[in-house]
Design an enzyme around this catalytic site. Structure first.
Site, PDB file in Angstrom:
ATOM      1  N   THR A 158       1.106  -2.927  -9.028  1.00  0.00           N
ATOM      2  CA  THR A 158      -0.211  -3.239  -8.483  1.00  0.00           C
ATOM      3  C   THR A 158      -1.185  -2.085  -8.664  1.00  0.00           C
ATOM      4  OG1 THR A 158       0.095  -2.380  -6.218  1.00  0.00           O
ATOM      5  CG2 THR A 158       1.019  -4.554  -6.712  1.00  0.00           C
TER       6      THR A 158
ATOM      7  N   ASP B 291      -5.756  -3.507  -3.407  1.00  0.00           N
ATOM      8  CA  ASP B 291      -6.462  -2.358  -2.850  1.00  0.00           C
ATOM      9  C   ASP B 291      -5.941  -2.175  -1.439  1.00  0.00           C
ATOM     10  OD1 ASP B 291      -8.187  -0.533  -1.706  1.00  0.00           O
ATOM     11  OD2 ASP B 291     -10.020  -1.513  -2.415  1.00  0.00           O
TER      12      ASP B 291
ATOM     13  N   ASN C 283       2.966   3.964  -2.669  1.00  0.00           N
ATOM     14  CA  ASN C 283       2.671   5.152  -3.468  1.00  0.00           C
ATOM     15  C   ASN C 283       1.178   5.425  -3.591  1.00  0.00           C
ATOM     16  OD1 ASN C 283       3.028   7.117  -5.942  1.00  0.00           O
ATOM     17  ND2 ASN C 283       1.720   5.447  -6.672  1.00  0.00           N
TER      18      ASN C 283
ATOM     19  N   TYR D 293      -6.514  16.035   3.218  1.00  0.00           N
ATOM     20  CA  TYR D 293      -5.358  15.367   2.605  1.00  0.00           C
ATOM     21  C   TYR D 293      -4.088  15.680   3.386  1.00  0.00           C
ATOM     22  CZ  TYR D 293      -1.906  14.199  -1.026  1.00  0.00           C
ATOM     23  OH  TYR D 293      -0.842  13.675  -1.726  1.00  0.00           O
TER      24      TYR D 293
ATOM     25  N   LYS E   6      -1.539  13.056   5.198  1.00  0.00           N
ATOM     26  CA  LYS E   6      -0.120  12.984   4.849  1.00  0.00           C
ATOM     27  C   LYS E   6       0.764  13.257   6.063  1.00  0.00           C
ATOM     28  CE  LYS E   6       0.212  11.700   0.585  1.00  0.00           C
ATOM     29  NZ  LYS E   6       0.938  10.442   0.267  1.00  0.00           N
TER      30      LYS E   6
ATOM     31  N   THR F 123       0.301  14.997 -12.460  1.00  0.00           N
ATOM     32  CA  THR F 123      -0.464  13.753 -12.484  1.00  0.00           C
ATOM     33  C   THR F 123      -1.956  14.065 -12.495  1.00  0.00           C
ATOM     34  OG1 THR F 123      -0.609  13.580 -10.065  1.00  0.00           O
ATOM     35  CG2 THR F 123       1.349  12.621 -11.130  1.00  0.00           C
TER      36      THR F 123
END
Length: 232
Positions: free
Chosen positions: A35, A53, A76, A141, A145, A176
């Site tokens: 997705t 989304d 993820n 961030y 997390k 990434t």
């Protein structure tokens, strides 16, 4: 959990860790729903592509309706705005929390009944070493997390009765697009994907992919000024 013959849904599967995890699951015999917000960006032969989304409840409802055979959910999807909490744009901070905390929660709430109906299955939340340690210019961030880690611990307890395995994956930096701007050692995404799949297969509740994650967890027991020597 036996991956061979399972039916997995992976969020954010158009690139980075999501793409590699989806590819690894396919290679181990799983059927995979890959997705992304824009399904045209997903290039993964053998997967079933769905639009999704995680910040949009209607989009999540549509994905759940289309993927009623899922017994492995991999949360993820992520975003990094590189904002600080005190001076950063509140919209950026809300986006990170909405993606990592509320997005993960929405997905679990939508798919928990599906997993129960399909025998319990498993949920994997891709977290970070930054769930446990914080750096300037990414404090927003890190907060998101950390919240996602606490969420993972909570839903693990809540879903134990229905037989759903809930696994938290923690790692340092992977190579990434999200952290392309940072010049630091990075793990190959394929290496991380293998560690994730191995953890699922073993039934691990926590996967510490590298020494960075192991060290960050150990630092929770240390004195704050030892962990953050820049403090006065």
């Amino acid at each position: 959990m036996d991956i061979d013959g399972s039916v997995a849904l992976v969020t954010g599967a158009n690139r980075g860790l999501g793409l590699h995890i989806a590819r690894e699951l396919l290679s181990r015999g799983a059927a995979v729903y890959a997705t992304a917000r824009d399904p045209r960006t997903v290039d993964l032969p053998g997967a079933t592509v769905l639009p999704l989304d995680v910040t949009d409840p209607v989009s999540i409802e549509s994905a759940a309706a289309a993927a009623g055979d899922v017994n492995l959910l991999v949360n993820n999807a992520g975003v990094a705005t590189f904002s600080n909490l005190v001076t950063g744009d509140l919209d950026d901070i809300r986006l990170e929390m909405d993606t990592h905390f509320y997005g993960t929660l929405r997905m679990i709430r939508a798919f928990a009944p599906i997993l129960a109906g399909n025998g319990g299955g498993a949920i994997v939340n891709v977290l970070s070493a930054l769930s446990w340690i914080t750096f300037l210019d990414t404090t927003s961030y890190c907060a998101a997390k950390a919240a996602q880690w606490s969420l993972t611990n909570g839903v693990r307890l809540e879903l134990a009765e229905q037989g759903t395995q809930v696994t938290a994956v923690h790692l340092g930096a992977a190579d990434t697009d999200m952290i392309a701007r940072w010049d630091l050692p990075k793990l190959p995404p394929a290496f991380v994907a293998t560690a994730v799949a191995d953890g699922i297969a073993r039934g691990d509740l926590e996967v510490l992919v590298d020494d960075t994650a192991t060290g960050a967890k150990a630092a929770l027991a240390a004195d704050v000024r030892v962990v953050y020597p820049q403090l006065p």
